[in-house]
Scaffold this motif. Sequence first.
Motif, short mmCIF file in Angstrom:
data_model
loop_
_atom_site.label_atom_id
_atom_site.label_comp_id
_atom_site.label_asym_id
_atom_site.label_seq_id
_atom_site.Cartn_x
_atom_site.Cartn_y
_atom_site.Cartn_z
N ASN A 55 -94.37 88.15 1.20
CA ASN A 55 -94.06 86.76 1.56
C ASN A 55 -94.12 85.81 0.38
O ASN A 55 -93.77 84.64 0.50
N MET A 56 -94.61 86.30 -0.74
CA MET A 56 -94.65 85.48 -1.96
C MET A 56 -93.45 85.76 -2.86
O MET A 56 -93.31 85.16 -3.91
N MET A 57 -92.61 86.69 -2.47
CA MET A 57 -91.55 87.13 -3.37
C MET A 57 -90.27 86.31 -3.17
O MET A 57 -90.03 85.76 -2.09
N PRO A 58 -89.43 86.26 -4.18
CA PRO A 58 -88.13 85.60 -4.02
C PRO A 58 -87.32 86.29 -2.92
O PRO A 58 -87.55 87.45 -2.59
N ASP A 59 -86.38 85.58 -2.36
CA ASP A 59 -85.66 86.09 -1.18
C ASP A 59 -84.65 87.18 -1.50
O ASP A 59 -84.21 87.90 -0.61
N ILE A 60 -84.23 87.31 -2.73
CA ILE A 60 -83.40 88.45 -3.08
C ILE A 60 -84.00 89.12 -4.31
O ILE A 60 -84.88 88.57 -4.97
N GLY A 61 -83.51 90.32 -4.57
CA GLY A 61 -83.99 91.03 -5.77
C GLY A 61 -85.13 91.95 -5.46
O GLY A 61 -85.27 93.00 -6.07
N PHE A 62 -85.97 91.59 -4.49
CA PHE A 62 -87.10 92.43 -4.13
C PHE A 62 -86.93 92.88 -2.68
O PHE A 62 -87.79 92.68 -1.83
N LEU A 63 -85.77 93.46 -2.39
CA LEU A 63 -85.43 93.96 -1.05
C LEU A 63 -85.14 95.45 -1.16
O LEU A 63 -84.53 95.90 -2.13
N TYR A 64 -85.58 96.19 -0.12
CA TYR A 64 -85.18 97.59 -0.05
C TYR A 64 -84.73 97.85 1.39
O TYR A 64 -85.46 97.54 2.34
N ASN A 65 -83.55 98.37 1.54
CA ASN A 65 -82.92 98.51 2.86
C ASN A 65 -82.93 97.18 3.61
O ASN A 65 -83.21 97.11 4.80
N GLY A 66 -82.71 96.13 2.88
CA GLY A 66 -82.60 94.80 3.48
C GLY A 66 -83.92 94.13 3.80
O GLY A 66 -83.96 93.05 4.37
N GLU A 67 -85.05 94.78 3.48
CA GLU A 67 -86.35 94.20 3.81
C GLU A 67 -87.18 93.94 2.56
O GLU A 67 -87.14 94.72 1.61
N LYS A 68 -87.94 92.88 2.64
CA LYS A 68 -88.86 92.60 1.54
C LYS A 68 -90.01 93.59 1.56
O LYS A 68 -90.33 94.18 2.60
N TYR A 69 -90.65 93.78 0.46
CA TYR A 69 -91.78 94.70 0.39
C TYR A 69 -92.88 94.12 -0.50
O TYR A 69 -92.64 93.27 -1.35
N ASN A 70 -94.11 94.61 -0.23
CA ASN A 70 -95.22 94.21 -1.10
C ASN A 70 -95.07 94.89 -2.45
O ASN A 70 -94.63 96.03 -2.53
N THR A 71 -95.47 94.21 -3.47
CA THR A 71 -95.37 94.80 -4.80
C THR A 71 -96.49 94.26 -5.68
O THR A 71 -97.45 93.67 -5.17
N PHE A 72 -96.38 94.49 -6.95
CA PHE A 72 -97.39 93.99 -7.87
C PHE A 72 -96.75 93.71 -9.22
O PHE A 72 -95.65 94.18 -9.50
N ASP A 73 -97.43 92.94 -10.00
CA ASP A 73 -96.97 92.72 -11.36
C ASP A 73 -98.13 92.92 -12.33
O ASP A 73 -99.29 93.06 -11.92
N TYR A 74 -97.81 92.99 -13.60
CA TYR A 74 -98.84 93.08 -14.64
C TYR A 74 -98.35 92.31 -15.85
O TYR A 74 -97.15 92.09 -16.02
N GLU A 92 -92.85 94.83 -10.48
CA GLU A 92 -92.28 96.11 -10.05
C GLU A 92 -91.30 95.93 -8.89
O GLU A 92 -91.56 95.18 -7.95
N ARG A 93 -90.18 96.64 -8.97
CA ARG A 93 -89.16 96.63 -7.91
C ARG A 93 -88.93 98.07 -7.46
O ARG A 93 -88.92 98.99 -8.28
N ILE A 94 -88.71 98.24 -6.17
CA ILE A 94 -88.38 99.57 -5.67
C ILE A 94 -86.91 99.82 -5.98
O ILE A 94 -86.03 99.06 -5.56
N ARG A 95 -86.65 100.90 -6.68
CA ARG A 95 -85.27 101.25 -6.98
C ARG A 95 -84.72 102.24 -5.95
O ARG A 95 -83.61 102.12 -5.48
N SER A 96 -85.55 103.22 -5.61
CA SER A 96 -85.10 104.19 -4.59
C SER A 96 -86.31 104.90 -4.02
O SER A 96 -87.40 104.87 -4.60
N LYS A 97 -86.10 105.52 -2.85
CA LYS A 97 -87.14 106.36 -2.25
C LYS A 97 -86.50 107.69 -1.90
O LYS A 97 -85.36 107.73 -1.42
N ASP A 98 -87.24 108.78 -2.12
CA ASP A 98 -86.68 110.06 -1.70
C ASP A 98 -87.14 110.34 -0.27
O ASP A 98 -87.84 109.54 0.36
N SER A 99 -86.75 111.51 0.23
CA SER A 99 -87.04 111.81 1.65
C SER A 99 -88.54 111.94 1.90
O SER A 99 -89.00 111.78 3.02
N GLN A 100 -89.30 112.26 0.87
CA GLN A 100 -90.77 112.35 1.06
C GLN A 100 -91.44 110.98 0.93
O GLN A 100 -92.66 110.87 1.02
N GLY A 101 -90.67 109.97 0.70
CA GLY A 101 -91.24 108.63 0.58
C GLY A 101 -91.71 108.29 -0.82
O GLY A 101 -92.37 107.26 -1.03
#
Lengths: 254, 310
Positions: A55-74, A92-101
């Motif tokens: 909920n603290m993230m920008p509305d685009i750019g940090f979406l995976y399958n159309g949904e926002k996700y929790n992340t972290f920075d350093y 950090e941004r999620i680029r992809s997930k495999d079938s095992q997550g």
Amino acid sequence: MKHFNIIIVLLLLWVLPNNSKAQQYTGTSGLIHIPSAEMHHEGDALIGAHFLNKNMMPDIGFLYNGEKYNTFDYYVGLTPFSWLELSYVCTERIRSKDSQGNIKWSKDRYASVKIQPLKEGKYYPAVAIGCNDVWTAAFYKDRPNVQLYYMNLYIAATKHFIFSNNELGVTLSYRHFYRDYNSKWNGIVAGITFRPAFFPQARLIAEYTGNEFLLGMDMLLWQHVRLQASMKNFKYVNAGLCLQFNLLGKKYLY
Amino acid sequence: MHHLYSSLFKRPFLWFVILLAFLCTGQPKAIGQTNTKGIDFFSGVDFNFRDINYKTQYEFLIRLSPGFKWSFGDHWQISGQVFIPIVNQYGNSYKYVHLNIFDLSKELRLGSLYLKASAGLFSSSRYGLDLKAFLPLCDWFAFEGQAGVIGSVYMTPYWEIVAPNRFVGTIGGDFYLPRWNTQFRGTIGKYIYNDFGFEMEIMRHFNHATASIYGRWNNYDKFDAGFRFVIALPPYQRKHRMVNFRPASNFRISYTVMYHQYTNRMYRTDPEENERDGWFSRDFLQWGSHTMEPDFRIIEMNKKAKGDKE
């Protein structure tokens, strides 16, 4: 369970005892999500990481399958002079997930600069100006395909009032994000801080970001460990930890 | 005349012969400062990471970097360093233990011109001859230059050696603001991969650390920028004998935004060379950060022992 997040934050606030004045997830000083005119001490170097609620993230750019996700920075941050702060942040941004997550991450990187041309006086506030994502702002901002998730410019004024050794800080800032998708955080933003006399290392924060209210607290443990925990709209927790060293060898209570 | 110029530029080795001849003729006038004799064995860590693909967060290359410096007086020194890979995600060419530096160097002074000549194996898999010059005009401004004739040597199992056939060099200036311990350094140069460019760096020197930001340009990759930290490593009080074992004097880490690996690069001739200390030893050149409180307090045990006997 409904109040579990609140309990965690209150526990953190109560248990963790030294000074903080950080918009910590950017590696610079400030409140939680809004900039202030306060500065770190000259010579302070920071290295840390911050959990960022979706909920603290920008509305685009940090979406995976159309949904926002929790992340972290350093980040790393440095105050080479009392009037200048620099930091460099990777989110950090999620680029992809495999079938095992298993997640493959990529990064959004930006550099921040903050300058304080006017120090706080008895009758007037400190004033600071700053920019997040300076590199992109300087070279790529006119390219529409280049995303500027965090690029913003701001001017902030902060004044502190002392009563019975307690310290009340008032911050008023004007912030402008370059891209429309962050426009909800544009305009006047404001916050107040309170540093109690009995425990000056800690600071309570309440702020309005232009779109939401945040409450939080930060502090510096053992002069080297800086913590910040906050909640957005009493629901969504953000928290971070960083190591802080003064390269001039000075020690500060806060 | 034109033919003479072009033949000089085509044969960089001639430049060095001229430079050496200049040095030799100047030697009788050289003012040497006796540095402390002894041999130091030390080790640090060469820490590298990069983010150039999406398969991994970061790739790491971490190597132990043991080395030695043998000072045998009058600022003559032999130094060497080996890289021993501990973690290698950079690829096969980095997996071998190899000699990084092994050279002979001499610092000398001609009037107000400080010189350091080196010959041997340098870092970045280069070898040859190198001359560094530093000319302080006042407390806050100095000219600097470096010139080298180099070949390359890659010490993988299949050794690859290229004869010294490349002339490289940089020239520039340094501003130092003592009140703020801040240094501005600007150089233009021709670098080891035959690229041309320039680099600007702003350094803020602190008690035991230097932080800097830099920007650079070259004719292949264009712009790049980054930041750098050089941290003097404890213990800050050291005893000095004829033979010494100690940690490396500093840890240096440099971050570039664009990861231009093959541009704006020069070799190093000293295993502990860094931007904080510059090219010259502290007791030889007192300028810039060398005018600050020293990072290390050295207790001379040899002199102390002699003094005790007397």
